[in-house]
Write a protein that holds these residues in place. Structure first.
Motif, PDB file in Angstrom:
ATOM      1  N   GLU A 140       0.856  -1.177   0.000  1.00  0.00           N
ATOM      2  CA  GLU A 140       0.000   0.000   0.000  1.00  0.00           C
ATOM      3  C   GLU A 140       0.899   1.236   0.000  1.00  0.00           C
ATOM      4  OE1 GLU A 140      -3.461   2.122   2.754  1.00  0.00           O
ATOM      5  OE2 GLU A 140      -2.767   0.067   3.175  1.00  0.00           O
ATOM      6  N   LEU A 141       0.609   2.167  -0.881  1.00  0.00           N
ATOM      7  CA  LEU A 141       1.438   3.361  -1.017  1.00  0.00           C
ATOM      8  C   LEU A 141       0.714   4.572  -0.436  1.00  0.00           C
ATOM      9  CD1 LEU A 141       2.678   2.858  -4.702  1.00  0.00           C
ATOM     10  CD2 LEU A 141       3.770   2.098  -2.587  1.00  0.00           C
ATOM     11  N   SER A 142       1.451   5.382   0.284  1.00  0.00           N
ATOM     12  CA  SER A 142       0.887   6.586   0.862  1.00  0.00           C
ATOM     13  C   SER A 142       1.567   7.807   0.257  1.00  0.00           C
ATOM     14  CB  SER A 142       1.088   6.592   2.378  1.00  0.00           C
ATOM     15  OG  SER A 142       0.707   7.841   2.930  1.00  0.00           O
ATOM     16  N   THR A 143       0.781   8.810  -0.083  1.00  0.00           N
ATOM     17  CA  THR A 143       1.358  10.057  -0.590  1.00  0.00           C
ATOM     18  C   THR A 143       1.686  11.026   0.544  1.00  0.00           C
ATOM     19  OG1 THR A 143      -0.851  11.012  -0.900  1.00  0.00           O
ATOM     20  CG2 THR A 143       0.146   9.859  -2.784  1.00  0.00           C
ATOM     21  N   ARG A 144       1.268  10.697   1.748  1.00  0.00           N
ATOM     22  CA  ARG A 144       1.525  11.587   2.879  1.00  0.00           C
ATOM     23  C   ARG A 144       3.026  11.670   3.139  1.00  0.00           C
ATOM     24  NH1 ARG A 144      -1.022  11.075   9.006  1.00  0.00           N
ATOM     25  NH2 ARG A 144      -0.116  13.040   9.800  1.00  0.00           N
ATOM     26  N   GLY A 145       3.546  12.850   3.151  1.00  0.00           N
ATOM     27  CA  GLY A 145       4.968  13.052   3.401  1.00  0.00           C
ATOM     28  C   GLY A 145       5.821  13.103   2.156  1.00  0.00           C
ATOM     29  N   GLN A 146       5.234  12.720   1.003  1.00  0.00           N
ATOM     30  CA  GLN A 146       5.988  12.846  -0.242  1.00  0.00           C
ATOM     31  C   GLN A 146       6.003  14.314  -0.689  1.00  0.00           C
ATOM     32  OE1 GLN A 146       5.643   9.861  -3.377  1.00  0.00           O
ATOM     33  NE2 GLN A 146       4.076   8.835  -2.157  1.00  0.00           N
ATOM     34  N   ASP A 155      13.274  18.284 -14.644  1.00  0.00           N
ATOM     35  CA  ASP A 155      12.396  17.216 -14.179  1.00  0.00           C
ATOM     36  C   ASP A 155      11.433  17.744 -13.125  1.00  0.00           C
ATOM     37  OD1 ASP A 155      13.421  14.714 -15.520  1.00  0.00           O
ATOM     38  OD2 ASP A 155      15.269  15.394 -14.570  1.00  0.00           O
ATOM     39  N   VAL A 156      10.362  17.001 -12.923  1.00  0.00           N
ATOM     40  CA  VAL A 156       9.391  17.349 -11.890  1.00  0.00           C
ATOM     41  C   VAL A 156       9.256  16.167 -10.942  1.00  0.00           C
ATOM     42  CG1 VAL A 156       7.034  18.057 -11.362  1.00  0.00           C
ATOM     43  CG2 VAL A 156       8.136  18.864 -13.463  1.00  0.00           C
ATOM     44  N   LEU A 157       9.581  16.400  -9.698  1.00  0.00           N
ATOM     45  CA  LEU A 157       9.419  15.379  -8.671  1.00  0.00           C
ATOM     46  C   LEU A 157       7.962  15.369  -8.235  1.00  0.00           C
ATOM     47  CD1 LEU A 157      10.767  13.371  -6.661  1.00  0.00           C
ATOM     48  CD2 LEU A 157      11.022  15.321  -5.100  1.00  0.00           C
ATOM     49  N   ARG A 158       7.302  14.229  -8.389  1.00  0.00           N
ATOM     50  CA  ARG A 158       5.890  14.098  -8.050  1.00  0.00           C
ATOM     51  C   ARG A 158       5.694  12.946  -7.071  1.00  0.00           C
ATOM     52  NH1 ARG A 158       3.086  16.845 -12.133  1.00  0.00           N
ATOM     53  NH2 ARG A 158       4.307  17.174 -14.041  1.00  0.00           N
ATOM     54  N   PRO A 159       4.678  13.021  -6.222  1.00  0.00           N
ATOM     55  CA  PRO A 159       4.358  11.879  -5.362  1.00  0.00           C
ATOM     56  C   PRO A 159       3.982  10.651  -6.187  1.00  0.00           C
ATOM     57  CG  PRO A 159       3.283  13.868  -4.561  1.00  0.00           C
ATOM     58  CD  PRO A 159       3.843  14.197  -5.917  1.00  0.00           C
ATOM     59  N   VAL A 160       4.390   9.490  -5.731  1.00  0.00           N
ATOM     60  CA  VAL A 160       3.970   8.240  -6.359  1.00  0.00           C
ATOM     61  C   VAL A 160       2.695   7.789  -5.656  1.00  0.00           C
ATOM     62  CG1 VAL A 160       6.223   7.514  -7.197  1.00  0.00           C
ATOM     63  CG2 VAL A 160       5.568   6.962  -4.863  1.00  0.00           C
ATOM     64  N   THR A 180       8.825  15.104   7.617  1.00  0.00           N
ATOM     65  CA  THR A 180       7.564  15.779   7.924  1.00  0.00           C
ATOM     66  C   THR A 180       6.722  16.104   6.694  1.00  0.00           C
ATOM     67  OG1 THR A 180       8.585  17.969   7.799  1.00  0.00           O
ATOM     68  CG2 THR A 180       8.657  16.838   9.928  1.00  0.00           C
ATOM     69  N   GLY A 181       7.262  15.873   5.493  1.00  0.00           N
ATOM     70  CA  GLY A 181       6.546  16.267   4.285  1.00  0.00           C
ATOM     71  C   GLY A 181       6.458  17.773   4.140  1.00  0.00           C
ATOM     72  N   ASP A 182       7.477  18.479   4.626  1.00  0.00           N
ATOM     73  CA  ASP A 182       7.467  19.933   4.677  1.00  0.00           C
ATOM     74  C   ASP A 182       8.188  20.516   3.465  1.00  0.00           C
ATOM     75  OD1 ASP A 182       7.563  22.596   5.277  1.00  0.00           O
ATOM     76  OD2 ASP A 182       8.489  22.356   7.253  1.00  0.00           O
ATOM     77  N   ASP A 183       7.429  21.055   2.523  1.00  0.00           N
ATOM     78  CA  ASP A 183       8.029  21.668   1.341  1.00  0.00           C
ATOM     79  C   ASP A 183       8.901  22.861   1.707  1.00  0.00           C
ATOM     80  OD1 ASP A 183       6.976  19.943  -0.604  1.00  0.00           O
ATOM     81  OD2 ASP A 183       5.062  20.992  -0.589  1.00  0.00           O
ATOM     82  N   ARG A 184       8.545  23.548   2.798  1.00  0.00           N
ATOM     83  CA  ARG A 184       9.352  24.694   3.207  1.00  0.00           C
ATOM     84  C   ARG A 184      10.753  24.262   3.631  1.00  0.00           C
ATOM     85  NH1 ARG A 184       5.479  27.098   7.675  1.00  0.00           N
ATOM     86  NH2 ARG A 184       5.502  24.849   8.105  1.00  0.00           N
ATOM     87  N   ALA A 185      10.855  23.111   4.274  1.00  0.00           N
ATOM     88  CA  ALA A 185      12.164  22.598   4.665  1.00  0.00           C
ATOM     89  C   ALA A 185      12.989  22.243   3.434  1.00  0.00           C
ATOM     90  CB  ALA A 185      12.013  21.385   5.574  1.00  0.00           C
TER      91      ALA A 185
END
Length: 385
Positions: free
Chosen positions: A209-215, A223-228, A337-342
């Protein structure tokens, strides 16, 4: 991840296909290390932070029978990928920073490859988060000079220096060497895509099971990094990395969306001073000139770092290592933490590495022998704030 290397030579929408370091793991894994009594990777700690790989870990992973390659195995393999991708970046940055003319073809080629490796690091970190792990980026930072993480490319020593032909050949080309180079006269290596293939197979079999939380989602170069989100996404990103690796058996670039060669061939063009071109049924370095650039004479960083540096050099080294440590800490926080600001803070910090690095590269070592350069020695772990 906003591109810390972005500039006018990065065409919009282009994708620089290249040979990833992760695919190189197949070379070491071709002769698996027997692990007596071991049929499964160790379960990660409760906080999800996967243990960092030790020497020979790739061989041990591929010695695990396929039916036993569940989620813990996938997490361990992906942490190896994190360490491998991270290990290339400091060496390539030193080569790039040392080039005086940033508009030179060699500088452009190296710059793109640095961005590619940053994208790879982001992809494998997202994949690790997707299966409930957490990348340990600070802990995975390698010591230079030294071998590649996980026991891949046995015999290759990665060191830090300015751009020279020997550095291009012995470090850059050695890291990226494909299974069967198109140009003759080069050593062959075993299956390049094996490690990713085994990872893909493990994902298919375990169907975790894949979770997008934190990606994280960010632009990294072209390139574009996207959640799987699903197994189709896993296949897609892994195939992208493999395709961006060695090209095809008939051409280094005919699967690419632009005209840039895979990493090994880009470095080889710098080394040979010519573009790789097909002549009849052979590929040879007989194309347009790729002049070797004038570079700052950064000497090879010795084991243990620079001995007894002058006070101003010591200050520059400490300043660099502090920024490097901050960058790694923010990268850890971003995926913890899935923090884009970090992640943005990590990129901002990384941009600050170049100034002290170049100043070191322009400071002569007493007694001759070239100039100083960054040693990429992280400070003791402290969480970024």
């Amino acid at each position: 991840m906003t591109d810390a290397l972005e500039g006018p030579d990065a065409p919009n929408g282009s994708r620089f296909r290249r040979r990833t370091f992760l695919a190189s793991a197949a070379a070491a894994a071709a002769t698996p290390v027997s692990v007596a009594g071991t049929t499964q990777a160790t379960e990660p700690p409760a906080d999800g932070r996967t243990p960092t790989p030790g020497r020979g870990s790739v061989g041990r992973l591929l010695a695990v029978p396929e039916p036993d390659r569940g989620v813990p195995w996938i997490r361990s393999a992906l942490q190896v990928a994190v360490a491998l991708e991270l290990a290339t970046i400091p060496a390539y940055l030193c080569g790039w920073w040392s080039v005086k003319d940033r508009d030179s073809e060699a500088a452009r080629l190296i710059r793109r490859i640095v961005g590619d490796e940053m994208y790879h690091l982001g992809v494998v970190s997202n994949l690790l988060v997707a299966v409930g792990g957490r990348p340990r980026i600070s802990d995975a930072a390698p010591v230079y000079p030294g071998p590649l993480p996980g026991g891949v490319r046995t015999g290759v020593t990665v060191y830090l220096s300015g751009l020279t032909k020997s550095f291009v050949h012995d470090v850059m080309m050695a890291i990226e060497a494909p299974e069967a180079p198109l140009a003759q006269g080069l050593d062959n290596y075993l299956s390049i895509g094996l490690f990713y293939g085994e990872l893909q197979r493990a994902f298919r079999t375990a169907a975790p099971e894949l979770s997008t939380r934190g990606q994280l989602f960010q632009h990294i170069g072209s390139d574009v990094l996207r959640p799987v989100e699903n197994l189709d996404d896993v296949e897609r990103v892994m195939e992208i990395i493999k395709e961006q690796g060695e090209g095809t058996a008939s051409s280094p670039s005919d699967t690419f969306e632009d005209d840039h060669p895979a990493h090994y061939y880009a470095f080889s063009e710098i080394y040979h001073g010519r573009r790789l071109r097909r002549t009849g049924d052979r590929w040879e370095y007989t194309g347009e000139p790729v002049p070797f650039p004038e570079a700052r004479p950064m000497a090879r960083v010795p084991a243990g770092g620079w001995p007894n540096p002058p006070a101003h050099v010591l200050g520059l080294l400490q300043r660099f290592d502090d920024i490097y440590s901050t960058t790694l800490d923010f990268l850890d926080r971003a995926w913890d933490t899935g923090d884009d600001r970090a992640l943005g803070a990590a990129i901002h910090a990384m941009r600050g590495l170049e100034a002290p690095a170049v100043e070191l590269m322009e400071t002569e070592i007493p007694g001759g022998g070239g100039t100083y350069g960054p040693a990429f020695r992280p400070l003791p772990t402290r969480r970024a704030t």
